[in-house]
Scaffold this active site. Structure first.
Site, PDB file in Angstrom:
ATOM      1  CG  ASP A  69      46.304  39.551  77.986  1.00  0.00           C
ATOM      2  OD1 ASP A  69      45.646  40.411  77.398  1.00  0.00           O
ATOM      3  OD2 ASP A  69      46.148  38.338  77.808  1.00  0.00           O
ATOM      4  CB  THR A 102      41.230  41.034  77.621  1.00  0.00           C
ATOM      5  OG1 THR A 102      42.575  41.459  77.772  1.00  0.00           O
ATOM      6  CG2 THR A 102      41.123  40.200  76.391  1.00  0.00           C
ATOM      7  CG  ASP A 400      46.814  41.144  73.258  1.00  0.00           C
ATOM      8  OD1 ASP A 400      46.462  39.961  73.127  1.00  0.00           O
ATOM      9  OD2 ASP A 400      46.641  41.793  74.295  1.00  0.00           O
TER      10      ASP A 400
END
Length: 535
Positions: A69, A102, A400
């Site tokens: 992530d 991201t 997410d």
């Protein structure tokens, strides 16, 4: 540093302690800033997409995090350079606003910086590059609007939401059970969503985890799970139609605020004191019973005597429950948090259809499940996994997915993933560049090239020939005028992302392009860097 002289030829100081400072100016400063930004983007580039690699980060105190992530990697990296910190903030703002994408936003910013470097070498002024980028980002956002599709879903038809959440989860470690996790995420969001106001409060979804069990055992509970057990081992483990008193006052005799001494010089006085305390406890327990309570949840503890009394009076109790959990229990059961015993009334009790204690494995681990609540607007996602790192990573992945489901409820437009949206925008920006006279058109073309960086990275990470794959997909989009053609990362055999069910939210993609452009503009406008040198 430049020295300045007065009219008599004496030098005077402009910058304090200037011999201890280093200064970069003009093109050198921009080059240094761009290379710092590119370095950060290069780290994240390999973890983009479903076949992206994971990063292992060790914190100073020895904790290990394994994740792909983008926001988490950059948070934990402990970056020192100021420009690199801008990139960290860029991915953090994407995480706060959208929750997904991201990694892509940082890769995008890195590609824009790389293109800007080539333009600076040709002698184009940074402001003109920034203006060209701004114009190009507007074209790209408009193009995304054009190729977006509306998704119709309702309480009964949640498949579109699940498909989009599966796209998000496919790039994570947990992609082997993405279907079940996506369904859990969507059901959780719909349970707390206000569909009329198109609003979702993610605070009502508690994500909790416990080591042990398989990932497939992850479950959604319409209620609250508390990591506590009944205060006495002989209390009932299952309570139907519970009436819950939620207390934030300690279950013990009140202590005076002043300092005092109690002098006891005989056994009788000691007995009297003990009786007094016991009397006080009895009254407290009786007060709870009179109101109709069948379960007490207390923020503070109580000693063994109180515990014993509660047990004898058949009043199950849970102690040391945290403040956040108390609030969630109060929301779920429709109860009020009671700060003083005197204020306890039947209206303030929460109601739950079933409270049960569940034990895990062969260990003595037990947790309390509060289910079938009066107000089912608070839910818990309970994650199981082989080790702590897996559970932490699953929590991030579920977050997410929750954010994606929330964004779709707010705005139900989607674009197709797999780099297809970026390629479509790149073609649109390239075509629009001819309409701009002047130097800006170079910057606009550079922006179109930078947009190709994401599909290129996807192809590279999937082990395909990057340039060959990208040009094949691009030519197919032009020929068929089909903005759904993307990189076939999973080797399904088709480039059409509609058939592969790879979707992304429109607002997420737009935000990516706008945020990346803003940060790159900011970096390009810096032409003088003054830093204190390290001693």
């Amino acid at each position: 540093m430049a020295l300045a002289f007065d009219e008599f030829g004496r030098p005077f100081i402009i910058l304090k302690e200037q011999e201890h400072k280093t200064r970069l100016r003009g093109l050198d400063a921009q080059k240094a800033n761009i290379s710092a930004g590119k370095a950060v983007a290069r780290i994240l580039r390999s973890s983009l997409g479903p076949k992206g690699m994971d990063k292992m980060l060790q914190s100073p105190d020895g904790d290990v995090t394994i994740t792909n992530d983008g926001a988490t990697i950059l948070e934990q990296m402990d970056v020192d350079n100021q420009i690199a910190k801008l990139m960290v903030e860029l991915s953090r703002s994407q995480d706060y606003e959208i929750g997904d994408g991201t990694t892509g936003v940082v890769v995008m910013a890195g590609a824009l910086l790389e293109q800007a470097e080539a333009l600076l070498d040709r002698g184009i002024h940074p402001i003109r590059i920034a203006e060209g980028y701004e114009a190009a980002s507007r074209i790209a956002v408009e193009q995304l609007e054009k190729i977006a599709h509306k998704f119709e879903f309702g309480e009964a038809n949640i498949e579109p939401l699940v498909q989009t959440c599966m796209t998000t989860l496919s790039s994570k470690m947990v992609n082997r059970c993405k279907r079940s996790l996506a369904e859990i995420a969507v059901k959780a969001v719909l349970a707390v969503a206000d569909l009329e106001r198109k609003d979702v409060n993610l605070d009502l979804i508690k994500v909790d985890g416990k080591v042990g069990g398989k990932l497939e055992d992850t479950e959604l509970i319409y209620g609250i799970v508390v990591d506590k057990e009944m205060s006495h081992p002989q209390m009932p483990k299952r309570i139907e139609d519970a009436k819950i008193a939620i207390l934030t006052c300690p279950f013990e005799p009140p202590k005076p605020k002043t300092k005092h001494k109690v002098e006891i010089d005989s056994v009788e006085k000691f007995e009297m004191l003990r009786k007094q305390e016991q009397q006080y406890f009895e009254e407290m327990v009786q007060k709870c019973k009179d109101v109709g309570t069948t379960l007490v949840i207390c923020q503070w503890g109580f000693d063994d005597e109180a515990n014993h009394l509660l047990m004898h009076r058949n009043l199950p109790a849970v102690r040391w429950v945290g403040g956040v959990e108390l609030e969630l229990i109060a929301i779920a059961t429709g109860g009020r948090i009671v700060p003083r015993f005197q204020e306890l009334t039947p209206e303030k009790l929460g109601q739950a259809g079933l409270v049960r204690e569940k034990s895990f494995g062969t260990t003595k681990d037990r947790m309390l499940y509060i289910e079938r609540c009066a107000n089912s607007r608070a839910v818990t996602i309970f994650i199981r996994g082989g080790n702590k790192m897996m559970i932490e990573e699953t929590k991030r992945s579920i977050h997410d997915a929750l954010c994606v489901a929330r964004n779709l409820i707010r705005n139900n437009s989607i674009v197709y993933g797999g780099g297809s949206a970026e390629i479509a925008c790149s073609l649109a920006v390239e075509a629009a560049a001819d309409r701009y006279p002047g130097v800006e058109q170079y910057a606009i073309r550079a922006f179109a090239d930078a947009l190709d960086a994401i599909p290129m990275a996807l192809a590279e990470n999937s082990g395909l020939q990057p340039i060959e794959t990208l040009s094949a997909v691009k030519s197919r989009q032009v020929k068929e005028n089909n903005p759904c053609c993307g990189i076939d990362c999973n080797d399904v055999g088709t480039n059409d992302m509609r058939e592969q069910n790879v979707f992304e939210t429109l607002i997420g993609k737009q935000q990516q392009i706008l945020l990346a452009t803003q940060v790159v503009k900011m970096i390009l406008k810096i032409d003088d860097v003054i830093t204190p040198s390290e001693y």
